[in-house]
Design a protein around this motif. Structure first.
Motif, short mmCIF file in Angstrom:
data_model
loop_
_atom_site.label_atom_id
_atom_site.label_comp_id
_atom_site.label_asym_id
_atom_site.label_seq_id
_atom_site.Cartn_x
_atom_site.Cartn_y
_atom_site.Cartn_z
N LEU A 1 0.84 -1.19 0.00
CA LEU A 1 0.00 0.00 0.00
C LEU A 1 0.87 1.24 0.00
CD1 LEU A 1 -2.65 -0.93 2.73
CD2 LEU A 1 -2.83 -1.28 0.24
N MET A 2 0.43 2.29 -0.67
CA MET A 2 1.16 3.56 -0.67
C MET A 2 0.17 4.72 -0.67
SD MET A 2 2.61 3.57 -4.61
CE MET A 2 3.06 1.83 -4.65
N TRP A 3 0.52 5.77 0.05
CA TRP A 3 -0.36 6.93 0.13
C TRP A 3 -0.17 7.84 -1.08
CZ3 TRP A 3 0.64 12.28 0.42
CH2 TRP A 3 -0.51 13.06 0.64
N GLY A 4 -1.28 8.41 -1.55
CA GLY A 4 -1.23 9.41 -2.61
C GLY A 4 -2.29 10.46 -2.38
N SER A 5 -1.97 11.69 -2.73
CA SER A 5 -2.90 12.79 -2.47
C SER A 5 -3.94 12.97 -3.57
CB SER A 5 -2.14 14.11 -2.30
OG SER A 5 -1.57 14.53 -3.54
N ASP A 6 -3.58 12.60 -4.82
CA ASP A 6 -4.43 12.91 -5.97
C ASP A 6 -4.70 14.41 -6.03
OD1 ASP A 6 -5.90 12.28 -8.28
OD2 ASP A 6 -7.78 12.14 -7.16
N TRP A 7 -3.74 15.21 -5.57
CA TRP A 7 -3.85 16.67 -5.66
C TRP A 7 -3.67 17.11 -7.10
CZ3 TRP A 7 -0.81 20.83 -7.18
CH2 TRP A 7 -1.19 22.09 -6.70
N PRO A 8 -4.46 18.07 -7.57
CA PRO A 8 -5.54 18.77 -6.88
C PRO A 8 -6.93 18.19 -7.12
CG PRO A 8 -5.04 19.93 -8.89
CD PRO A 8 -4.11 18.75 -8.84
N VAL A 9 -7.02 17.05 -7.83
CA VAL A 9 -8.34 16.51 -8.17
C VAL A 9 -9.16 16.24 -6.92
CG1 VAL A 9 -9.56 14.61 -9.29
CG2 VAL A 9 -7.45 15.49 -10.30
N ARG B 1 -5.47 18.32 1.28
CA ARG B 1 -4.32 17.44 1.03
C ARG B 1 -3.70 17.00 2.35
NH1 ARG B 1 1.45 18.35 -0.65
NH2 ARG B 1 2.07 16.45 -1.76
N SER B 2 -3.51 17.92 3.27
CA SER B 2 -2.95 17.58 4.58
C SER B 2 -3.92 16.71 5.38
CB SER B 2 -2.63 18.85 5.38
OG SER B 2 -1.44 19.45 4.90
N ARG B 3 -5.21 17.00 5.30
CA ARG B 3 -6.18 16.22 6.06
C ARG B 3 -6.18 14.76 5.61
NH1 ARG B 3 -11.24 17.31 5.16
NH2 ARG B 3 -11.11 19.02 3.65
N TRP B 4 -6.04 14.52 4.30
CA TRP B 4 -6.03 13.15 3.80
C TRP B 4 -4.74 12.42 4.24
CZ3 TRP B 4 -8.62 9.18 2.97
CH2 TRP B 4 -8.22 8.14 2.12
N ALA B 5 -3.63 13.11 4.19
CA ALA B 5 -2.38 12.50 4.67
C ALA B 5 -2.49 12.15 6.15
CB ALA B 5 -1.21 13.45 4.43
N ASP B 6 -3.01 13.05 6.94
CA ASP B 6 -3.14 12.81 8.38
C ASP B 6 -4.11 11.66 8.65
OD1 ASP B 6 -1.41 14.90 8.78
OD2 ASP B 6 -2.95 16.34 9.40
N ALA B 7 -5.18 11.58 7.87
CA ALA B 7 -6.18 10.53 8.09
C ALA B 7 -5.59 9.16 7.81
CB ALA B 7 -7.41 10.78 7.20
N VAL B 8 -4.85 9.02 6.71
CA VAL B 8 -4.26 7.72 6.38
C VAL B 8 -3.15 7.36 7.36
CG1 VAL B 8 -2.99 6.43 4.61
CG2 VAL B 8 -4.93 7.88 3.96
N ALA B 9 -2.34 8.34 7.75
CA ALA B 9 -1.28 8.06 8.72
C ALA B 9 -1.86 7.63 10.06
CB ALA B 9 -0.39 9.29 8.89
N ALA B 10 -2.93 8.29 10.49
CA ALA B 10 -3.57 7.92 11.77
C ALA B 10 -4.17 6.53 11.69
CB ALA B 10 -4.63 8.96 12.13
N TRP B 11 -4.80 6.21 10.56
CA TRP B 11 -5.35 4.86 10.37
C TRP B 11 -4.25 3.81 10.42
CZ3 TRP B 11 -3.95 2.01 5.99
CH2 TRP B 11 -4.57 0.76 5.88
#
Length: 322
Positions: free
Chosen positions: A233-241, A267-277
């Motif tokens: 698994l890898m995190w991605g922002s899909d910014w700016p879509v 973008r930051s909220r999604w990174a924080d959400a996945v890291a917290a999960w």
């Protein structure tokens, strides 16, 4: 927390042509805009650029343009646009991409293609050429196309492939969340049986039209971890879509009519959400937020590319064509 964003887009409609941009996305999202969207809790931030679906005859120009911004923006790899069903034209295009040192993979955007294309003889031949060059393939598909991608993985087991956006499942909204369907879970599990296939934890905020919360999306993250294991698994922002949706609280630029707009902190909220999960599940935050993407895209072995930034704005069209 160090972060390697595995799915970053950039575009500039003044420099390249895009047939699909509309609404809040129909503006420039490039170096200056990304600097204002840096991740709040990242101690180190790098990115992999993924083609932004400029028109087909500008795919190579897009790579060259992004290369001019790569060093200051921390872009360590480029997933270039490519049509893999063009026979000798595909080979010629891949040969052109091979001269660009930041190219680590390609994407033929399949989500709008007719059924059967990804397993056609022409496409499989092109994808096999990608594998032979040591590059990866980004599979951007709809949920109903997952079985076809599993067939492609079976046809070319040596092809390193990553599923973008978890296959774009229906997730609902924060107020009306949807649970993962049994069909999507089944097809995700089948795709994950192929050991060279990885999965990006990206795009789900976009599937929710920007109206999401972390709890709503946890079941989808859990399903991906169950299928692929945290090591794929890898995190991605899909910014700016994936940062377009209802205005965030306190946004002084919120549209008066309540229409979708750019979300400055998404973008930051999604990174924080996945890291917290990941931390809560004990999956290894650094692996999902950095190391898995680095290993998959082999960015740790990429040479440093220094370019002259002078053409970035004035005269860039002539420079790209040259």
């Amino acid at each position: 927390m160090r972060v390697l964003d595995s799915h970053l887009h950039l575009w500039d409609p003044e420099l390249l042509e895009y047939d699909w941009l509309e609404g809040p996305l129909a503006f420039r999202f490039a170096d200056t805009e990304l600097e204002h969207a840096r991740l709040e809790h990242a101690t180190t931030e790098k990115s992999v650029f993924v083609q932004a679906e400029t028109v087909e005859d500008r795919f190579l120009d897009e790579v060259r343009w992004v290369t001019t911004m790569a060093e200051p923006l921390g872009i360590v790899g480029i997933v270039a646009g490519a049509r893999l069903d063009r026979g000798s034209d595909t080979v010629a295009h891949l040969d052109g991409l091979a001269a660009e040192p930041l190219v680590v993979g390609v994407r033929h955007n399949l989500q709008g293609e007719p059924d059967g294309l990804a397993v056609s003889a022409a496409f499989v031949t092109g994808a096999r050429d990608v594998a032979q060059r040591g590059w990866s393939f980004d599979a951007c598909v709809r949920a109903d196309q997952l079985p076809e991608i599993a067939r492609l993985a079976g046809a070319i087991p040596e092809l390193r492939m990553v599923l973008d956006h978890l296959g774009k499942p229906a997730v609902g909204t924060a107020a009306e969340p949807l649970a993962p369907t049994s069909e999507w879970v089944r097809d995700l599990d089948e795709l994950a049986r192929h050991p060279e296939v990885f999965c990006k934890l990206s795009g789900l905020p976009g599937e929710a039209a920007g109206d999401w919360d972390a709890g709503q999306l946890v079941p989808f993250l859990d399903a991906a971890a169950d299928a692929f294991g945290p090591e794929r698994l890898m995190w991605g922002s899909d910014w700016p879509v994936s940062v377009i949706g209802p205005a965030e609280e306190g946004d002084p630029h919120a549209p008066a009519d309540g229409s979708p707009t750019y979300q400055y902190t998404a973008r930051s909220r999604w990174a924080d959400a996945v890291a917290a999960w990941a931390a809560d599940r004990g999956h290894g935050v650094d692996a999902i937020m950095w190391a898995n993407a680095e290993s998959f895209y082999r960015t740790d072995a990429r040479p440093t590319v220094f370019t002259d930034p002078a053409p970035r704005r004035r005269g860039i069209l002539g420079w790209l064509r040259g």
